[in-house]
Write an enzyme that holds these catalytic residues in place. Structure first.
Site, mmCIF file in Angstrom:
data_model
loop_
_atom_site.group_PDB
_atom_site.id
_atom_site.type_symbol
_atom_site.label_atom_id
_atom_site.label_comp_id
_atom_site.label_asym_id
_atom_site.label_seq_id
_atom_site.Cartn_x
_atom_site.Cartn_y
_atom_site.Cartn_z
ATOM 1 N N GLU A 128 0.734 -1.072 -0.221
ATOM 2 C CA GLU A 128 0.039 0.073 0.148
ATOM 3 C C GLU A 128 0.949 1.429 0.061
ATOM 4 O O GLU A 128 1.348 1.520 1.066
ATOM 5 C CB GLU A 128 -0.921 0.151 1.124
ATOM 6 C CG GLU A 128 -2.001 1.065 1.069
ATOM 7 C CD GLU A 128 -2.728 1.052 2.188
ATOM 8 O OE1 GLU A 128 -4.008 1.813 1.943
ATOM 9 O OE2 GLU A 128 -2.792 0.588 3.243
ATOM 10 N N GLY A 219 -9.837 7.897 1.318
ATOM 11 C CA GLY A 219 -8.567 8.088 0.879
ATOM 12 C C GLY A 219 -8.695 8.070 -0.777
ATOM 13 O O GLY A 219 -7.877 7.992 -1.321
ATOM 14 N N ASP A 247 -16.854 -1.415 9.427
ATOM 15 C CA ASP A 247 -16.577 -1.258 10.927
ATOM 16 C C ASP A 247 -17.560 -0.311 11.615
ATOM 17 O O ASP A 247 -17.703 0.004 12.897
ATOM 18 C CB ASP A 247 -15.208 -0.991 11.350
ATOM 19 C CG ASP A 247 -14.663 0.437 10.991
ATOM 20 O OD1 ASP A 247 -15.430 1.003 10.274
ATOM 21 O OD2 ASP A 247 -13.587 0.801 11.263
ATOM 22 N N HIS A 250 -15.663 3.764 9.380
ATOM 23 C CA HIS A 250 -15.046 4.368 8.114
ATOM 24 C C HIS A 250 -16.230 4.849 7.012
ATOM 25 O O HIS A 250 -16.070 5.835 6.464
ATOM 26 C CB HIS A 250 -14.175 3.142 7.444
ATOM 27 C CG HIS A 250 -12.754 3.270 7.950
ATOM 28 N ND1 HIS A 250 -12.535 2.577 9.496
ATOM 29 C CD2 HIS A 250 -11.749 3.701 7.624
ATOM 30 C CE1 HIS A 250 -11.386 2.806 9.621
ATOM 31 N NE2 HIS A 250 -10.716 3.248 8.441
ATOM 32 N N ASP A 273 -8.294 -3.531 7.079
ATOM 33 C CA ASP A 273 -7.301 -2.335 7.140
ATOM 34 C C ASP A 273 -6.797 -2.451 8.563
ATOM 35 O O ASP A 273 -6.723 -1.343 9.146
ATOM 36 C CB ASP A 273 -7.928 -1.044 6.632
ATOM 37 C CG ASP A 273 -6.716 -0.142 6.522
ATOM 38 O OD1 ASP A 273 -5.507 -0.331 6.249
ATOM 39 O OD2 ASP A 273 -7.160 1.199 6.271
ATOM 40 N N LEU A 306 -8.811 9.034 10.574
ATOM 41 C CA LEU A 306 -8.697 7.372 10.770
ATOM 42 C C LEU A 306 -7.512 7.081 10.263
ATOM 43 O O LEU A 306 -6.936 7.120 9.418
ATOM 44 C CB LEU A 306 -9.943 6.723 9.937
ATOM 45 C CG LEU A 306 -11.449 7.115 10.632
ATOM 46 C CD1 LEU A 306 -12.508 6.625 9.892
ATOM 47 C CD2 LEU A 306 -11.454 6.170 11.965
ATOM 48 N N GLY A 308 -6.388 3.275 9.481
ATOM 49 C CA GLY A 308 -6.711 1.753 9.576
ATOM 50 C C GLY A 308 -7.901 1.719 10.678
ATOM 51 O O GLY A 308 -8.764 2.517 10.911
#
Length: 388
Positions: A128, A219, A247, A250, A273, A306, A308
């Protein structure tokens, strides 16, 4: 030696069957039948339970207080073993943007040691970065951002014994077209991430061979009715996969549902992530070079972005069902077969099918994880954690 798994329901390739018996011989899946076939054999009784493929996490940075970027085999092994408690049987250790020297060392360590981990199987490496742009940097270090480099990728492939399976880039960077063509030729899945690309720039990258959108909505340039951006591309382009972190922090459940409806649940990939705080108490941790505070179920760097997640893949499956946006069959598919397909590994994992390694999980009807099996052997059990 033959043995049979008896259960109420089996999530097989393309269908759900049961009750019945699933044959396992020498750690390999055999056939499913409503009645036990053959002679004397051990029967493992999971009456009232469900059998699903082992989950496949194609985007994970750490777990149980260990980070892939720490470049330690024992940490990698602890991550691998810990993932069994998450229902994960195959994964891609995921790096972060960092110096070329550290990335050389990390991929070299994984490429040398991946067969020696004692838990979930390492199926490759996900790089990544570092080929990103600053506007949507997330928890990536901008000091190391650069244009895509075929030479660097060649070097990482050599260092890792050709274990690079997936790499993420920002498609607006210089040299993207040549880089994507080379990577795809090397059977490396090219993903798009940490990018302010226009819809057209993302579309051009996909036409050349990019095939995954990383943690969709996060992102990346957002959807606007006059400039659909990366989010619009993730929803609208054909024959691509869209990762999503379910979750509850996100992405809003409604947005996740919109993506799944647009993309199709067969091309939506549940990922975690997850960073080193996964499976740990709340408090202070690191994600690569960044200090992270884990509080109220979310991991954030200074400033509030955030960093991860602490999500476990089994919980992503449960979440999307509880949110009412996927059936159990769809949720399991998005966490097993779809991720394996997204990186071209559905020929060896992510399915319960004849001839595949007998990597599977046992769930109750509430989708709680009861047990995880590798090669037909119980390696995690809710009531007997640490089973070997």
């Amino acid at each position: 030696m033959y043995k049979y798994i008896f259960a109420e329901k089996f999530f097989l390739e393309g269908k759900v069957e049961g009750p019945g018996f699933l044959e396992i011989k020498d750690g390999i899946f055999g056939s499913f039948s409503e009645n036990k076939l053959g002679g004397a054999a051990e029967i493992i009784d999971y009456a009232g339970h469900w059998i699903a493929p082992g989950l496949v996490d194609t985007h994970i940075h750490g777990f149980k207080n260990h980070d892939i970027m720490n470049n330690e085999f024992e940490g990698l092994n602890q991550i691998s073993e810990g993932l069994l408690s998450c229902g994960v049987t195959s994964f891609l250790p995921t790096t972060l943007t960092s110096s070329t020297e550290l990335l050389n060392s990390v991929v070299g360590m994984i490429g040398t040691q991946y067969r020696n981990v004692r838990g979930a199987k390492i199926k490759g490496i996900f790089l990544e970065g570092p080929f990103f742009t600053e506007k949507h940097k997330g928890a990536q270090n901008t000091n190391y951002f650069c244009n895509p480099s075929i030479e660097k990728l060649k070097n990482w492939q050599g260092q890792s014994n050709h274990m690079i399976r997936k790499i993420a880039i920002a498609p607006e960077r210089k040299g993207t077209a040549e880089f994507i063509e080379y990577a795809v030729g090397e059977e490396i899945a090219v993903a798009l991430a940490h990018s302010d690309a226009t819809y057209e720039e993302a579309k051009q990258a996909v036409e050349i061979g990019a095939s995954i959108f990383v943690h969709t909505f996060n992102g990346m340039s957002s959807l606007h009715h006059r400039e659909p951006g990366m989010v619009g591309a993730a929803m609208n382009l054909k024959d691509v996969f869209a990762e999503i972190i379910c979750d509850g922090h996100h992405v809003h459940p409604a947005a996740a549902n919109i993506l799944m409806n647009a993309r199709g649940r067969d091309q939506t990939v549940l990922v975690t992530d997850c960073m080193m705080a996964g499976g740990m108490p709340e408090g202070n941790y690191q994600l690569g070079e960044f200090p992270v505070e884990v509080k109220a179920g979310a991991a954030r760097i200074e400033g509030g972005s955030l960093a991860g997640s602490i999500l476990q893949l089994k919980d992503a499956v449960k979440n999307v069902v509880q949110w009412g946006i996927a059936t159990p069959e769809e949720a399991i598919y998005m966490a097993s077969t779809a991720p394996a397909k997204s990186i071209g590994l559905d020929v060896e994992c992510g399915k319960i099918a004849v001839g595949y390694a007998a990597d599977f999980i046992v769930l109750n009807p509430d989708l709680d994880l009861i047990a995880t099996y590798l090669d037909g052997v119980c390696r995690y059990h809710l009531r007997k954690e640490g089973v070997q």
